[in-house]
Every structure is written in C-alpha cells, then in structure tokens.
Enzyme design. Structure first.
Site, PDB file in Angstrom:
ATOM      1  CD  GLU A 182      -2.774   1.267   2.501  1.00 46.87           C
ATOM      2  OE1 GLU A 182      -2.696   0.357   3.347  1.00 46.87           O
ATOM      3  OE2 GLU A 182      -3.564   2.215   2.597  1.00 46.87           O
ATOM      4  CE  LYS A 224      -5.979  -0.157   1.871  1.00 48.75           C
ATOM      5  NZ  LYS A 224      -6.662  -0.735   3.032  1.00 48.75           N
TER       6      LYS A 224
HETATM    7  C1  5MM Z   1      -8.234   1.489   8.722  1.00 52.03           C
HETATM    8  O1  5MM Z   1      -7.310   2.515   8.572  1.00 52.03           O
HETATM    9  C2  5MM Z   1      -5.937   2.194   8.529  1.00 52.03           C
HETATM   10  C3  5MM Z   1      -5.325   3.171   9.491  1.00 52.03           C
HETATM   11  O2  5MM Z   1      -4.300   2.620  10.136  1.00 52.03           O
HETATM   12  P1  5MM Z   1      -3.531   3.478  11.284  1.00 52.03           P
HETATM   13  O3  5MM Z   1      -4.447   3.513  12.447  1.00 52.03           O
HETATM   14  O4  5MM Z   1      -2.293   2.707  11.540  1.00 52.03           O
HETATM   15  O5  5MM Z   1      -3.286   4.852  10.724  1.00 52.03           O
HETATM   16  C4  5MM Z   1      -5.375   2.399   7.106  1.00 52.03           C
HETATM   17  O6  5MM Z   1      -4.075   1.910   6.958  1.00 52.03           O
HETATM   18  C5  5MM Z   1      -6.268   1.737   6.112  1.00 52.03           C
HETATM   19  O7  5MM Z   1      -6.120   0.343   6.136  1.00 52.03           O
HETATM   20  C6  5MM Z   1      -6.080   2.199   4.690  1.00 52.03           C
HETATM   21  O8  5MM Z   1      -5.318   3.333   4.524  1.00 52.03           O
HETATM   22  C7  5MM Z   1      -7.440   2.377   4.057  1.00 52.03           C
HETATM   23  O9  5MM Z   1      -8.252   3.156   4.870  1.00 52.03           O
HETATM   24  P2  5MM Z   1      -9.146   4.285   4.198  1.00 52.03           P
HETATM   25  O10 5MM Z   1      -9.908   4.865   5.354  1.00 52.03           O
HETATM   26  O11 5MM Z   1      -8.190   5.254   3.564  1.00 52.03           O
HETATM   27  O12 5MM Z   1     -10.009   3.553   3.189  1.00 52.03           O
END
Ligand code: 5MM
Length: 345
Positions: A182, A224
């Site tokens: 990602e 991702k």
């Molecule tokens: C669920 O959000 C994750 C946040 O992790 P942290 O608490 O470590 O910041 C994040 O990594 C998430 O899996 C992805 O970025 C996708 O989330 P969004 O909200 O951007 O769809």
C-alpha cells in the site's frame, strides 16, 4: 514458500463482487473514530464494534473477501468466547493483519515519513500465521508538497518507503502470507489531479522496481493504491469520469498484468464518492486485473454513526454496513448506480 497457495489467496481476496474491509485502525486512530460518536476508547468497546461488523451476515458472506486486523483484534474474542478470527472465517472471509508499526518522521526530510516495522518482522509473521492470518498489509505514506513545493515527495522518501515495502513483501511471501502493498499518496491539500498522477506514477514505478529487485513474486501480491484524485481542498476538483480515467491510465502504465488484483484505499473520500469512482472504472474499462475496494473509512463511517456505541443500535449499524458493502460489491463489478444509494439494506 508455496506459490500456489499465495496466488490462490491473492485471487480470493479480489474475487468478483467482493473486496476487503480495512479494520486495522491502530488504537490511536480508532480512538479518533470513537470520539466522533462520544464513545470511550476501551478494549471492550473496540471488541464490540468489530464483533458487530464481523457478525453482519450479508456484508461479510457476500461482499467481504478478507478483513485487515490490528494486532489487538487478531488476538481478541467475541463476547461468547468465539475468536474474532473465527467469526471472519465463519463468514467465508480471510483474516489478514497490519504489520507495519506506523509512519515516522524521515530523518533529514521535513514533512516526509518512512514506515517502520521491519525489525523482528519474520518472527511476528510466523506468529500471525499461527493466529490465522493469510495476508498482511503495510502502508507507506507519501505526502504531496503544497503551493508549488515540488520537492515533496523527494526521491529519498520514495526510495526508502518502496524499499521497505519490498522487504516486507519478501518476508511475507517467505511465511506464506500474501502481502498487500500500500503506497498511499495522501489526498490532503490543494494540489491538482495532474500532480497526484505524477506522484502516484513515481511511487508505483519505484515500487515495482523494488519488488523485482527483491525477488517478490507478483502473482502472490495485491496492490492497495490511492486513486488519482484532486487534493481535498483543490479548486475545481476533477469529476468522477476524470478520476476514473486518470487512475486507470496511471495503473495501466505502472502495474504489471501478473498482479492478481488491485484493491483501492478510500483515503478520505466520502462513502459515495469512493463507490462512484470504483464503479466508473469497472463500468468503462476492461483491465488485466480486477479492481475492487479495501476501504476503511468509506465502509465504516456509516455503520459507526448508526451504531453510536449503543447495544440497541446493533441492527441499525449492521444495516448500514450491509448497505455500504453491497454498494461497493456492485461497484467492483461496474453494476452500481447512484439511485441504489436510496434503497434500504
Ligand atoms: C483502517 O485505517 C488504517 C489506518 O491505520 P492506522 O491507524 O495505523 O493509521 C489504514 O491503513 C487503512 O487500512 C487504509 O489506509 C485504508 O483506509 P481508508 O480509510 O483510507 O479507506
């Protein structure tokens, strides 16, 4: 390394009509989400919230291929003692785990970060496999400089983050765990969609070079990425078709066809925007990889609001989750329509 198993898992993660639920918020992040509904950030409340989601039958059985968990969650049990991992398996979905330890300030590069978590990762992956994880996630954070500052992201920032993503991916495959890679280009700011394209291309081209250099087998990975999109506060933000066209063009230029699938992050888009963009790509293009969702906020914001931390609202929370999961499942097939948003779950 069992390449057949890795490829089978990766393909199941992007199965038609399904996508990934990103429920891997760290304790601090879930605390911010809970604050929005006035709920205390305790282990029991975090369990109740996630148990409610994982017991949502239609969403989980029909539209969720896998769930990304946080370290606490993969070890937690529901109120009746069933592990949360087992709840996910019962729905026919695959448990996954976030293994990075977060984005930290990058030395000598103001405003930029490097994602950490490689120390001890081999042992942690073995432990997570025992706990049931069959895929993992690592997120690199790439900021875009604002108001004409083209020095961010720097080559240095891109290099160290993509190098770390590839090291993580190689270790995952050694442990028979599919790595979700990602590289998130952050949407915050007033930059144009063209600048987002440039930075996303820069990150993805470097990422695939690093994955190649480190012997990562693409058939056993899932990408991702962010969508190519205008900054949140940009003037004249690009519309749905432009986002879809530029995202597809960027991916087509950077992502080898051997990759089993691409599952987007939502990155701060509204629920419906994230669905509409995904749908537009799938409705208009025939691509070498399935395009689906791996949303956190865009799947969880509505159920969180409906639930509001109250046991009497569990049915409302689950209805909201069913609805968003169904909308995104349809979008992953290019079969969503804005009018469907008004239908009840
Ligand atoms: C669920 O959000 C994750 C946040 O992790 P942290 O608490 O470590 O910041 C994040 O990594 C998430 O899996 C992805 O970025 C996708 O989330 P969004 O909200 O951007 O769809």
């Amino acid at each position: 390394m069992d390449l057949d198993q890795l490829n089978e898992t990766a393909c199941a993660m992007v199965a038609p009509g399904k996508g990934i639920l990103a429920a891997d918020e760290s304790t601090g992040t879930i605390g911010k989400r809970f604050a929005s509904i006035g709920l205390e950030n305790t282990p029991d409340n975090r369990r109740d919230w996630r148990e409610m989601l994982f017991r949502t039958e239609m969403a989980m059985n029909e539209h969720v291929s896998g769930v990304i968990l946080y370290d606490e969650t993969i070890r937690q049990s529901a109120r009746d003692g069933t592990t949360l991992v087992q709840l996910i398996r019962n729905a026919g979905a695959i448990p996954g785990i976030k293994v990075d330890t977060g984005a930290k300030a990058l030395a000598g590069a103001e405003g930029e970060t490097v994602t950490e978590g490689l120390d001890g990762l081999r042992d942690r992956l073995a432990d997570y496999y025992e706990l049931g994880a069959r895929f993992a996630k690592w997120r690199a954070v790439i900021n875009i400089g604002q108001n004409g500052d083209d020095s961010v992201p720097s080559q240095y920032c891109i290099n160290v983050n993509m190098h770390a993503l590839a090291r993580y991916a190689a270790l995952c495959q050694e442990a028979n765990i599919v790595p979700i890679v990602e590289p998130e280009v952050i949407m915050d700011g007033n930059h144009s969609i063209e600048r987002c394209y440039e930075v996303t291309e820069f990150a993805l081209k470097t990422l695939y070079r690093e994955l190649f250099d480190q012997g990562v087998v693409l058939e056993g990975t899932v990408l991702k990425p962010n969508m190519v999109i205008s900054g949140t506060t940009a003037d004249d933000r690009a519309g749905i078709e432009e986002v879809a066209d530029m995202t597809v063009q960027c991916l087509a230029n950077c992502v080898p066809a051997a990759v089993p699938g691409i599952a987007f992050l939502s990155g701060g888009q509204s629920d419906e925007e994230a669905t509409a963009h995904l749908n537009a790509m799938n409705a208009s293009y025939d691509l070498p990889w399935p395009l689906t969702f791996s949303y956190g906020r865009a799947l969880q914001a509505a159920p969180l609001k409906a639930w509001a931390g109250k046991p009497e609202n569990v049915a409302a929370g689950q209805a909201a989750f069913n609805h968003r999961a169904r909308m995104n499942g349809l979008a992953s097939l290019g079969e969503w329509d804005a009018a469907m948003e008004k239908e009840t779950a």
